[in-house]
Scaffold this active site. Structure first.
Site, PDB file in Angstrom:
ATOM      1  N   ASP A  41       0.572  -0.941  -0.148  1.00  0.00           N
ATOM      2  CA  ASP A  41       0.116   0.237  -0.263  1.00  0.00           C
ATOM      3  C   ASP A  41       0.941   1.418  -0.123  1.00  0.00           C
ATOM      4  O   ASP A  41       0.106   2.273   0.264  1.00  0.00           O
ATOM      5  CB  ASP A  41      -1.221  -0.025   0.753  1.00  0.00           C
ATOM      6  CG  ASP A  41      -0.209   0.187   2.436  1.00  0.00           C
ATOM      7  OD1 ASP A  41       1.318  -0.213   2.252  1.00  0.00           O
ATOM      8  OD2 ASP A  41      -1.015  -0.162   3.803  1.00  0.00           O
ATOM      9  N   HIS A 244      23.685   1.559 -19.271  1.00  0.00           N
ATOM     10  CA  HIS A 244      23.026   2.303 -17.978  1.00  0.00           C
ATOM     11  C   HIS A 244      22.657   1.350 -16.955  1.00  0.00           C
ATOM     12  O   HIS A 244      22.029   0.924 -16.219  1.00  0.00           O
ATOM     13  CB  HIS A 244      21.404   1.378 -18.502  1.00  0.00           C
ATOM     14  CG  HIS A 244      20.487   2.572 -20.468  1.00  0.00           C
ATOM     15  ND1 HIS A 244      19.822   2.178 -21.021  1.00  0.00           N
ATOM     16  CD2 HIS A 244      20.884   3.592 -20.443  1.00  0.00           C
ATOM     17  CE1 HIS A 244      19.413   2.663 -21.868  1.00  0.00           C
ATOM     18  NE2 HIS A 244      20.699   4.041 -21.415  1.00  0.00           N
ATOM     19  N   ASP A 261      27.068   9.864 -14.182  1.00  0.00           N
ATOM     20  CA  ASP A 261      25.874  10.694 -15.112  1.00  0.00           C
ATOM     21  C   ASP A 261      24.880  10.537 -14.567  1.00  0.00           C
ATOM     22  O   ASP A 261      23.882   9.300 -13.475  1.00  0.00           O
ATOM     23  CB  ASP A 261      25.638   9.577 -16.199  1.00  0.00           C
ATOM     24  CG  ASP A 261      24.667   9.897 -17.639  1.00  0.00           C
ATOM     25  OD1 ASP A 261      23.400  11.031 -16.805  1.00  0.00           O
ATOM     26  OD2 ASP A 261      25.046   9.267 -18.561  1.00  0.00           O
ATOM     27  N   ASP A 272      21.150  17.123 -16.624  1.00  0.00           N
ATOM     28  CA  ASP A 272      21.668  15.815 -17.618  1.00  0.00           C
ATOM     29  C   ASP A 272      23.276  16.030 -18.355  1.00  0.00           C
ATOM     30  O   ASP A 272      23.739  17.185 -18.910  1.00  0.00           O
ATOM     31  CB  ASP A 272      20.924  15.414 -19.122  1.00  0.00           C
ATOM     32  CG  ASP A 272      21.288  13.953 -19.305  1.00  0.00           C
ATOM     33  OD1 ASP A 272      22.183  13.168 -18.112  1.00  0.00           O
ATOM     34  OD2 ASP A 272      21.057  13.282 -19.837  1.00  0.00           O
ATOM     35  N   HIS A 351      26.611   5.328 -29.163  1.00  0.00           N
ATOM     36  CA  HIS A 351      24.784   5.521 -29.135  1.00  0.00           C
ATOM     37  C   HIS A 351      25.086   7.161 -29.884  1.00  0.00           C
ATOM     38  O   HIS A 351      26.926   7.892 -30.345  1.00  0.00           O
ATOM     39  CB  HIS A 351      24.878   6.202 -27.683  1.00  0.00           C
ATOM     40  CG  HIS A 351      25.679   6.585 -26.696  1.00  0.00           C
ATOM     41  ND1 HIS A 351      26.057   8.167 -26.702  1.00  0.00           N
ATOM     42  CD2 HIS A 351      27.462   6.298 -25.981  1.00  0.00           C
ATOM     43  CE1 HIS A 351      27.193   8.301 -26.014  1.00  0.00           C
ATOM     44  NE2 HIS A 351      27.039   7.100 -25.474  1.00  0.00           N
ATOM     45  N   HIS A 355      20.368  14.612 -27.073  1.00  0.00           N
ATOM     46  CA  HIS A 355      18.935  14.103 -27.269  1.00  0.00           C
ATOM     47  C   HIS A 355      18.680  14.831 -27.354  1.00  0.00           C
ATOM     48  O   HIS A 355      19.287  16.326 -26.119  1.00  0.00           O
ATOM     49  CB  HIS A 355      18.747  12.919 -26.107  1.00  0.00           C
ATOM     50  CG  HIS A 355      19.609  12.913 -24.883  1.00  0.00           C
ATOM     51  ND1 HIS A 355      18.851  13.996 -23.914  1.00  0.00           N
ATOM     52  CD2 HIS A 355      20.305  12.242 -24.279  1.00  0.00           C
ATOM     53  CE1 HIS A 355      19.417  14.008 -22.757  1.00  0.00           C
ATOM     54  NE2 HIS A 355      20.314  13.143 -22.513  1.00  0.00           N
ATOM     55  N   HIS A 362      14.889  12.615 -21.334  1.00  0.00           N
ATOM     56  CA  HIS A 362      14.969  12.230 -22.909  1.00  0.00           C
ATOM     57  C   HIS A 362      13.818  12.965 -23.343  1.00  0.00           C
ATOM     58  O   HIS A 362      12.785  12.435 -23.768  1.00  0.00           O
ATOM     59  CB  HIS A 362      14.978  11.193 -23.563  1.00  0.00           C
ATOM     60  CG  HIS A 362      16.439  10.390 -22.940  1.00  0.00           C
ATOM     61  ND1 HIS A 362      17.622  10.374 -24.076  1.00  0.00           N
ATOM     62  CD2 HIS A 362      17.182  10.278 -22.111  1.00  0.00           C
ATOM     63  CE1 HIS A 362      18.210   9.975 -23.280  1.00  0.00           C
ATOM     64  NE2 HIS A 362      18.618   9.210 -22.673  1.00  0.00           N
ATOM     65  N   GLU A 385      27.089  14.214 -25.683  1.00  0.00           N
ATOM     66  CA  GLU A 385      27.831  13.341 -24.868  1.00  0.00           C
ATOM     67  C   GLU A 385      28.508  12.653 -25.781  1.00  0.00           C
ATOM     68  O   GLU A 385      28.076  10.780 -25.512  1.00  0.00           O
ATOM     69  CB  GLU A 385      26.597  13.265 -24.110  1.00  0.00           C
ATOM     70  CG  GLU A 385      25.594  12.676 -24.854  1.00  0.00           C
ATOM     71  CD  GLU A 385      24.621  11.257 -23.474  1.00  0.00           C
ATOM     72  OE1 GLU A 385      24.872  10.542 -22.936  1.00  0.00           O
ATOM     73  OE2 GLU A 385      23.290  11.670 -24.051  1.00  0.00           O
ATOM     74  N   TYR A 389      34.182   3.640 -25.098  1.00  0.00           N
ATOM     75  CA  TYR A 389      34.299   1.956 -24.009  1.00  0.00           C
ATOM     76  C   TYR A 389      35.012   1.182 -24.298  1.00  0.00           C
ATOM     77  O   TYR A 389      34.445   0.786 -26.047  1.00  0.00           O
ATOM     78  CB  TYR A 389      31.873   1.889 -24.054  1.00  0.00           C
ATOM     79  CG  TYR A 389      31.458   3.617 -23.779  1.00  0.00           C
ATOM     80  CD1 TYR A 389      31.009   3.891 -22.429  1.00  0.00           C
ATOM     81  CD2 TYR A 389      30.725   3.979 -25.248  1.00  0.00           C
ATOM     82  CE1 TYR A 389      30.616   5.012 -22.544  1.00  0.00           C
ATOM     83  CE2 TYR A 389      29.820   4.992 -24.927  1.00  0.00           C
ATOM     84  CZ  TYR A 389      29.714   5.847 -23.766  1.00  0.00           C
ATOM     85  OH  TYR A 389      28.513   7.202 -23.373  1.00  0.00           O
ATOM     86  N   ARG A 407      32.654   8.895 -20.883  1.00  0.00           N
ATOM     87  CA  ARG A 407      31.573   9.898 -21.154  1.00  0.00           C
ATOM     88  C   ARG A 407      31.693  11.084 -20.876  1.00  0.00           C
ATOM     89  O   ARG A 407      32.125  11.487 -19.722  1.00  0.00           O
ATOM     90  CB  ARG A 407      30.485   9.193 -21.261  1.00  0.00           C
ATOM     91  CG  ARG A 407      29.652  10.479 -22.297  1.00  0.00           C
ATOM     92  CD  ARG A 407      28.217   8.882 -21.755  1.00  0.00           C
ATOM     93  NE  ARG A 407      26.927   8.996 -21.341  1.00  0.00           N
ATOM     94  CZ  ARG A 407      27.079   7.776 -20.369  1.00  0.00           C
ATOM     95  NH1 ARG A 407      27.918   7.184 -21.242  1.00  0.00           N
ATOM     96  NH2 ARG A 407      26.756   8.004 -19.006  1.00  0.00           N
ATOM     97  N   GLU A 409      29.580  14.811 -20.783  1.00  0.00           N
ATOM     98  CA  GLU A 409      28.528  14.871 -21.129  1.00  0.00           C
ATOM     99  C   GLU A 409      28.186  16.806 -20.939  1.00  0.00           C
ATOM    100  O   GLU A 409      28.036  17.034 -19.808  1.00  0.00           O
ATOM    101  CB  GLU A 409      27.034  14.105 -21.066  1.00  0.00           C
ATOM    102  CG  GLU A 409      25.418  14.580 -21.171  1.00  0.00           C
ATOM    103  CD  GLU A 409      24.383  13.853 -20.811  1.00  0.00           C
ATOM    104  OE1 GLU A 409      23.253  13.736 -21.548  1.00  0.00           O
ATOM    105  OE2 GLU A 409      24.991  12.663 -19.819  1.00  0.00           O
TER     106      GLU A 409
END
Length: 440
Positions: A41, A244, A261, A272, A351, A355, A362, A385, A389, A407, A409
């Site tokens: 709940d 991710h 990130d 971001d 990638h 974005h 996104h 970004e 990798y 990375r 960004e």
């Protein structure tokens, strides 16, 4: 209540503009987000549907916005929960229909319980229904039931709608261009997130766990009234190669790079940011070589941003620099021209370079129009970004490169003169990062 920094007048303008685009014979129907059960709940913290938020600034569930262009008795209507002292004791204050008219600038508002009686009458006589099908199956079925009810009365003179249109085709192009108020909120979200990244750089030490750094980020966000705009990625060593990664539970070892990130959300608007830095405060020669390639790629992408430039130009600029750097370091073989043609870089960079950014991390908005990448225009906001990798088990790669994920960004606004970086308060130059960490 309407969100801080955006006036009732701006929400009203948004609704009116959307109705003008839809036309006088349309009806637009947009439900609020449903509450989500976390366990038994207890619920997840409520997060309003971004489209609903954009048009109302109303942060309650069990609500439906209905726009009826040209309706003499009122074009903007809201169905919402009534005031209920008992429930408000448990769950907090409700605005109620009366408060919705007074506070949100609606023409009229009705109790949630009256929707089944009133909404079919509003649908009747309208040729087109604009709605997001597929987001809420239960409401989809309810809406279809209302339309069927109108159709069943055709012999009595009822006029059911003839078309169903995707609401996003109209609404999402509006959201792509950020107003001055929206840009202010996004700059504040960027400022808070940037300071959180600085805190993380200062706090990081070998032997700590990733979640300890995540705690530094969350503390800064909440201390300044923000929330995370997404689950932070805090990946040390090879975890930085997982795009991710959100476990954030590994021990950070001496010699690891740490990829963070993380962005803040302020009154619904996101930032971001990604930064990658050495846990021990000093890049190794191999790490520095890779890092500088990514930084150069980001600089190349940022340099092409300007009104009239194709959206894909930033990606193409970054890819060329990344490919050239990978060739120079021996990660790729062949000529630059051939590697670009073969997209050989996809092995280590899989990638796109950015974005749209806004109420969603996104964010909405088409990247192509009639099959061609759209041109950048002032007041668009997006990320840049690039990354590299190299998995720890990458075959044919020298050991010094393996297990490195990098990375960088930042968030940018397209201006009439070119570009504004709004996340520059956190360093990205390798020497500046090392200097900051040395001072901690």
């Amino acid at each position: 209540m309407p969100i801080t920094g955006i006036t009732v007048a701006e929400f009203t303008r948004r609704r009116r503009q959307l109705m003008r685009m839809a036309g006088p014979d349309a009806i637009l129907i947009l439900p609020a987000a449903a509450e989500k059960v976390r366990s038994n709940d207890s619920h997840y913290p409520y997060r309003q549907d971004s489209d609903f938020w954009y048009l109302t600034g109303f942060n309650e569930p069990e609500a439906v916005l209905v726009l009826v262009p040209g309706r003499a008795a009122g074009e903007t209507l809201l169905f919402c929960r009534e005031r209920n002292p008992e429930r408000e004791t448990w769950d907090g204050a409700r605005l109620g229909p009366e408060g919705a008219v007074e506070t949100l600038g609606m023409d009229d508002a009705y109790p949630w319980a009256d929707m089944d009686e009133i909404l079919p009458r509003l649908i009747e006589g309208r040729n087109r229904v604009y709605y997001h099908f597929g987001r809420d199956t239960d409401f989809d079925l309810t809406l279809i039931g209302w339309v069927k009810r109108v159709r069943s009365q055709v012999k009595q003179g009822a006029q059911p709608p003839h078309e169903f249109q995707e609401l996003g085709h109209l609404l999402h192009d509006l959201r792509l261009f950020k107003s001055a108020a929206e840009r202010r909120l996004m700059k504040e979200a960027a400022r808070i997130a940037a300071q959180a990244h600085v805190d993380a750089m200062k706090a990081a030490r070998p032997g700590m766990y990733e979640y300890e750094i995540e705690a530094e980020l969350l503390y800064r966000f909440r201390r300044h009234g923000a929330v995370p705009s997404y689950t932070p990625i805090v990946g040390a060593g090879a975890n930085g190669c997982v795009l991710h990664y959100v476990s954030n539970d590994a021990k950070m070892e001496d010699g690891d790079l740490l990829l963070i990130d993380a962005g803040a959300e302020v009154h619904g608007y996101a930032s971001d940011i990604t930064r990658t830095f050495p846990v021990n405060g000093r890049f190794s020669p191999a790490q520095r070589a890779l890092y500088d390639v990514v930084l150069e790629a980001q600089a190349a992408a940022i340099s092409v941003v300007a009104p009239g430039v194709s959206w894909i130009a930033t990606h193409e600029a970054a890819v060329e620099v990344l490919t050239e750097g990978m060739l120079r370091l021996g990660l790729l073989k062949g000529t630059l021209k051939q590697c670009l043609k073969d997209q050989a870089y996809l092995r280590f960079y899989m990638h796109k370079t950015g974005h749209w950014l806004g109420l969603d991390v996104h964010d909405v908005g088409d990247y192509r129009i009639d099959g061609e990448y759209r041109l950048l225009e002032p007041d668009m906001v997006f990320t840049i970004e690039p990354g590299i990798y190299i998995p720890p088990d990458a075959p044919g790669v020298a050991a010094k490169w393996r297990g490195q994920g990098i990375r960088i960004e930042d968030d940018v606004i397209v201006t009439r003169q070119g570009v504004q970086i709004i996340t520059g308060d956190v360093p990205r130059d390798a020497d500046e990062i090392q200097e900051l960490m040395a001072q901690a």
